[in-house]
Enzyme design. Structure first.
Site, PDB file in Angstrom:
ATOM      1  N   GLU A 158      -2.648  -4.687  -3.630  1.00 44.61           N
ATOM      2  CA  GLU A 158      -2.666  -5.276  -4.903  1.00 44.61           C
ATOM      3  C   GLU A 158      -2.456  -4.568  -6.100  1.00 44.61           C
ATOM      4  O   GLU A 158      -1.889  -5.038  -6.997  1.00 44.61           O
ATOM      5  CB  GLU A 158      -4.099  -5.823  -4.928  1.00 44.61           C
ATOM      6  CG  GLU A 158      -4.708  -6.747  -4.017  1.00 44.61           C
ATOM      7  CD  GLU A 158      -4.931  -5.783  -2.526  1.00 44.61           C
ATOM      8  OE1 GLU A 158      -5.913  -6.566  -1.747  1.00 44.61           O
ATOM      9  OE2 GLU A 158      -4.997  -4.790  -2.330  1.00 44.61           O
ATOM     10  N   ASP A 203      -7.757   4.868   4.421  1.00 47.53           N
ATOM     11  CA  ASP A 203      -7.308   3.841   3.151  1.00 47.53           C
ATOM     12  C   ASP A 203      -8.635   3.220   2.678  1.00 47.53           C
ATOM     13  O   ASP A 203      -8.624   2.694   1.507  1.00 47.53           O
ATOM     14  CB  ASP A 203      -6.317   3.081   3.808  1.00 47.53           C
ATOM     15  CG  ASP A 203      -6.072   2.097   2.768  1.00 47.53           C
ATOM     16  OD1 ASP A 203      -5.430   2.560   1.691  1.00 47.53           O
ATOM     17  OD2 ASP A 203      -5.927   0.970   2.792  1.00 47.53           O
ATOM     18  N   SER A 247      -7.991  -9.149   2.796  1.00 50.52           N
ATOM     19  CA  SER A 247      -9.041  -9.401   1.771  1.00 50.52           C
ATOM     20  C   SER A 247      -9.092  -7.988   1.116  1.00 50.52           C
ATOM     21  O   SER A 247      -9.340  -7.079   1.470  1.00 50.52           O
ATOM     22  CB  SER A 247     -10.487  -9.473   2.506  1.00 50.52           C
ATOM     23  OG  SER A 247     -11.412  -9.953   1.599  1.00 50.52           O
ATOM     24  N   ASN A 303       0.832  -1.075  -0.048  1.00 47.89           N
ATOM     25  CA  ASN A 303       0.076   0.032  -0.074  1.00 47.89           C
ATOM     26  C   ASN A 303       0.756   1.060   0.127  1.00 47.89           C
ATOM     27  O   ASN A 303       1.826   1.384   0.682  1.00 47.89           O
ATOM     28  CB  ASN A 303      -0.712   0.120   1.074  1.00 47.89           C
ATOM     29  CG  ASN A 303      -2.044   1.023   1.140  1.00 47.89           C
ATOM     30  OD1 ASN A 303      -1.615   2.301   1.262  1.00 47.89           O
ATOM     31  ND2 ASN A 303      -2.888   0.834   1.116  1.00 47.89           N
ATOM     32  N   CYS A 363      -9.977  -3.128  -5.400  1.00 47.13           N
ATOM     33  CA  CYS A 363      -8.879  -4.230  -5.911  1.00 47.13           C
ATOM     34  C   CYS A 363      -9.630  -5.525  -6.290  1.00 47.13           C
ATOM     35  O   CYS A 363      -9.053  -5.995  -7.283  1.00 47.13           O
ATOM     36  CB  CYS A 363      -7.775  -4.572  -4.653  1.00 47.13           C
ATOM     37  SG  CYS A 363      -6.961  -3.092  -4.158  1.00 47.13           S
TER      38      CYS A 363
END
Length: 149
Positions: free
Chosen positions: A57, A145, A80, A44, A85
């Site tokens: 991701e 986020d 997850s 991230n 994403c």
């Protein structure tokens, strides 16, 4: 070459930990081909780049670069996937996603499965502990986020 999900999750975790250690969000990801070759990896970048769309991701996808197809890849992610994403995984037809933590966020496991993506949930204790620590220490950054409350 390796085909052990825990091996690659450990790599993703180390990326998440490095982001956390730099003051960022602790989510890491690794993309491999079906033979176990690492094609891309990242973490991230919200804090490091000031970029809200470079999640773990997305960072791994960016690092992997252009590919004719991603239909023979595996995405390893420590948390997850969020909807952004998950949508990218669907868009590029990544057939298998291995998730380290669904405890801190269930994310979109069902969304992915409903669209034909195989999802393996490891609920890795290290991944779970790191995100919980982050959420406890920086709840405002966690909310930022994930797009607010």
């Amino acid at each position: 070459m390796h085909n052990d999900h825990n091996f690659y999750m450990k790599q993703a975790y180390e990326l998440a930990k490095s982001s956390y250690d730099a003051g960022g969000c602790p989510i890491g990801a690794v993309i491999t081909d079906n033979e176990g070759n690492v094609l891309g990896q990242g973490h991230n970048m919200l804090v490091q780049e000031g970029n809200p769309i470079i999640h773990g991701e997305m960072s791994a996808m960016r690092n992997a670069g252009r590919m004719a197809t991603r239909r023979d890849t595996v995405m390893y992610t420590t948390l997850s996937p969020c909807m952004m994403c998950a949508g990218t995984i669907i868009q590029f037809k990544i057939p298998l996603v291995v998730v380290g933590d669904t405890v801190n966020s269930a994310g979109n496991v069902d969304f992915l499965r409903e669209r034909g993506v195989e999802v393996i949930v490891l609920d890795n204790p290290d991944c779970i502990e790191l995100v919980q620590k982050f959420r406890d220490e920086k709840p405002e950054l966690w909310l930022e986020d994930w797009g607010g409350e």
